[in-house]
Scaffold this motif. Structure first.
Motif, mmCIF file in Angstrom:
data_model
loop_
_atom_site.group_PDB
_atom_site.id
_atom_site.type_symbol
_atom_site.label_atom_id
_atom_site.label_comp_id
_atom_site.label_asym_id
_atom_site.label_seq_id
_atom_site.Cartn_x
_atom_site.Cartn_y
_atom_site.Cartn_z
ATOM 1 N N GLU A 51 28.836 15.264 5.110
ATOM 2 C CA GLU A 51 28.323 16.301 6.007
ATOM 3 C C GLU A 51 27.040 16.940 5.517
ATOM 4 O OE1 GLU A 51 31.013 19.221 7.441
ATOM 5 O OE2 GLU A 51 32.611 17.753 7.785
ATOM 6 N N SER A 52 26.887 17.087 4.222
ATOM 7 C CA SER A 52 25.718 17.803 3.702
ATOM 8 C C SER A 52 24.472 16.934 3.626
ATOM 9 C CB SER A 52 26.030 18.365 2.321
ATOM 10 O OG SER A 52 26.329 17.302 1.435
ATOM 11 N N SER A 53 24.589 15.657 3.952
ATOM 12 C CA SER A 53 23.433 14.772 3.839
ATOM 13 C C SER A 53 22.438 14.975 4.974
ATOM 14 C CB SER A 53 23.882 13.311 3.833
ATOM 15 O OG SER A 53 24.360 12.965 5.113
ATOM 16 N N GLY A 54 22.857 15.645 6.057
ATOM 17 C CA GLY A 54 21.979 15.824 7.202
ATOM 18 C C GLY A 54 22.182 14.753 8.256
ATOM 19 N N ARG A 55 22.733 13.606 7.870
ATOM 20 C CA ARG A 55 23.040 12.542 8.821
ATOM 21 C C ARG A 55 24.481 12.088 8.617
ATOM 22 N NH1 ARG A 55 19.886 12.885 12.770
ATOM 23 N NH2 ARG A 55 17.752 12.216 12.621
ATOM 24 N N GLY A 56 25.339 13.033 8.335
ATOM 25 C CA GLY A 56 26.744 12.698 8.090
ATOM 26 C C GLY A 56 27.579 12.830 9.347
ATOM 27 N N LYS A 57 28.890 12.822 9.185
ATOM 28 C CA LYS A 57 29.872 12.975 10.262
ATOM 29 C C LYS A 57 29.605 12.017 11.417
ATOM 30 C CE LYS A 57 32.366 16.418 12.927
ATOM 31 N NZ LYS A 57 31.855 16.781 14.232
ATOM 32 N N THR A 58 28.877 12.430 12.456
ATOM 33 C CA THR A 58 28.681 11.555 13.623
ATOM 34 C C THR A 58 27.485 10.618 13.455
ATOM 35 O OG1 THR A 58 27.395 13.304 14.655
ATOM 36 C CG2 THR A 58 29.720 13.160 15.253
ATOM 37 N N ALA A 59 26.734 10.741 12.378
ATOM 38 C CA ALA A 59 25.620 9.852 12.035
ATOM 39 C C ALA A 59 24.556 9.823 13.125
ATOM 40 C CB ALA A 59 26.126 8.443 11.736
ATOM 41 N N GLY A 60 24.259 10.996 13.734
ATOM 42 C CA GLY A 60 23.188 11.092 14.703
ATOM 43 C C GLY A 60 23.529 10.588 16.088
ATOM 44 N N ARG A 91 0.836 -1.199 0.000
ATOM 45 C CA ARG A 91 0.000 0.000 0.000
ATOM 46 C C ARG A 91 0.868 1.245 0.000
ATOM 47 N NH1 ARG A 91 -5.196 -0.353 3.658
ATOM 48 N NH2 ARG A 91 -5.521 1.468 2.363
ATOM 49 N N PRO A 92 0.381 2.347 -0.561
ATOM 50 C CA PRO A 92 1.172 3.578 -0.577
ATOM 51 C C PRO A 92 1.490 4.033 0.847
ATOM 52 C CG PRO A 92 -0.738 3.772 -2.018
ATOM 53 C CD PRO A 92 -0.873 2.490 -1.286
ATOM 54 N N GLY A 93 2.740 4.345 1.092
ATOM 55 C CA GLY A 93 3.170 4.780 2.410
ATOM 56 C C GLY A 93 3.625 3.651 3.309
ATOM 57 N N ALA A 94 3.465 2.389 2.869
ATOM 58 C CA ALA A 94 3.848 1.256 3.702
ATOM 59 C C ALA A 94 5.347 1.026 3.681
ATOM 60 C CB ALA A 94 3.133 -0.007 3.249
ATOM 61 N N LYS A 95 6.019 1.432 2.621
ATOM 62 C CA LYS A 95 7.462 1.217 2.515
ATOM 63 C C LYS A 95 8.197 2.535 2.688
ATOM 64 C CE LYS A 95 9.288 -1.741 -0.162
ATOM 65 N NZ LYS A 95 9.818 -2.561 -1.238
ATOM 66 N N HIS A 96 9.278 2.498 3.443
ATOM 67 C CA HIS A 96 10.101 3.686 3.669
ATOM 68 C C HIS A 96 11.516 3.401 3.203
ATOM 69 C CE1 HIS A 96 7.034 5.549 6.244
ATOM 70 N NE2 HIS A 96 6.818 4.324 6.696
ATOM 71 N N ARG A 97 12.168 4.445 2.760
ATOM 72 C CA ARG A 97 13.575 4.294 2.395
ATOM 73 C C ARG A 97 14.388 4.124 3.663
ATOM 74 N NH1 ARG A 97 16.045 8.858 -1.146
ATOM 75 N NH2 ARG A 97 17.856 7.605 -0.635
ATOM 76 N N ARG A 98 15.426 3.313 3.571
ATOM 77 C CA ARG A 98 16.334 3.137 4.695
ATOM 78 C C ARG A 98 17.094 4.432 4.921
ATOM 79 N NH1 ARG A 98 21.713 1.582 5.009
ATOM 80 N NH2 ARG A 98 21.770 1.287 2.757
ATOM 81 N N LYS A 99 17.230 4.859 6.182
ATOM 82 C CA LYS A 99 17.959 6.080 6.496
ATOM 83 C C LYS A 99 19.446 5.784 6.343
ATOM 84 C CE LYS A 99 16.310 8.626 9.764
ATOM 85 N NZ LYS A 99 15.941 9.110 11.110
#
Length: 157
Positions: free
Chosen positions: A23-32, A9-17
């Motif tokens: 650094e510019s990916s938003g989850r770079g360097k220390t990876a959260g 169904r639409p919305g049932a699948k999410h991309r893996r984070k």
């Protein structure tokens, strides 16, 4: 509809984070994971209440007083309305109550409580009765027999 036509169904699948992808990916360097230290390492887990080597709160608080619960008397409670399962004029004791499954588990005996109405004349033997249960049983012409508890052994001198 065939197996090759099925889709989630639409919305049932999410991309893996994707962590740590620059650094510019938003989850770079220390990876959260924040900065350096114990929680930044892989496989790290800290038990509940651990304060980094400082004396934990549960051990800092003084333990005073006495708790009497282990020496108390625990009864299995049975409501008066449940005793209607027995036949009229029957003798009801702890063994009969346990055989019907009205009282389960370990306890020091059975206590009859006054919840519900009794429609039969019964002779009830139990460790304890509430005042209303005793009155309702005797009002129907039944008898109440209280089992005496064994006295505790005297302390050694």
């Amino acid at each position: 509809m065939r197996l090759h036509n099925l889709k989630p169904r639409p919305g049932a699948k999410h991309r893996r984070k994707r962590l740590g992808q620059g650094e510019s990916s938003g989850r770079g360097k220390t990876a959260g994971r924040g900065g350096k230290g114990q929680t930044a390492r892989s496989g790290s887990s800290i038990r509940i209440g651990f304060e980094g080597g400082q004396m934990p709160l549960i051990r800092r608080i003084p333990k005073r007083g006495f708790n009497n619960t282990q020496f108390g008397t625990r009864y299995s409670a049975v409501n008066l309305g449940d005793l209607n399962q027995f036949e009229d004029g029957a003798h009801v004791d702890e063994a009969a109550i346990r055989s019907l499954g009205l009282a389960n588990g370990t306890s020091h005996g059975v206590k009859i409580l006054g919840t519900g109405d009794l429609s039969k004349k019964l002779t009830v033997t139990a460790s304890a009765f509430s005042a209303t249960a005793k009155a309702k049983i005797e009002a129907k012409g039944g008898k109440v027999e209280i089992l005496s508890r064994k006295a505790p052994a005297p302390a050694k001198a």
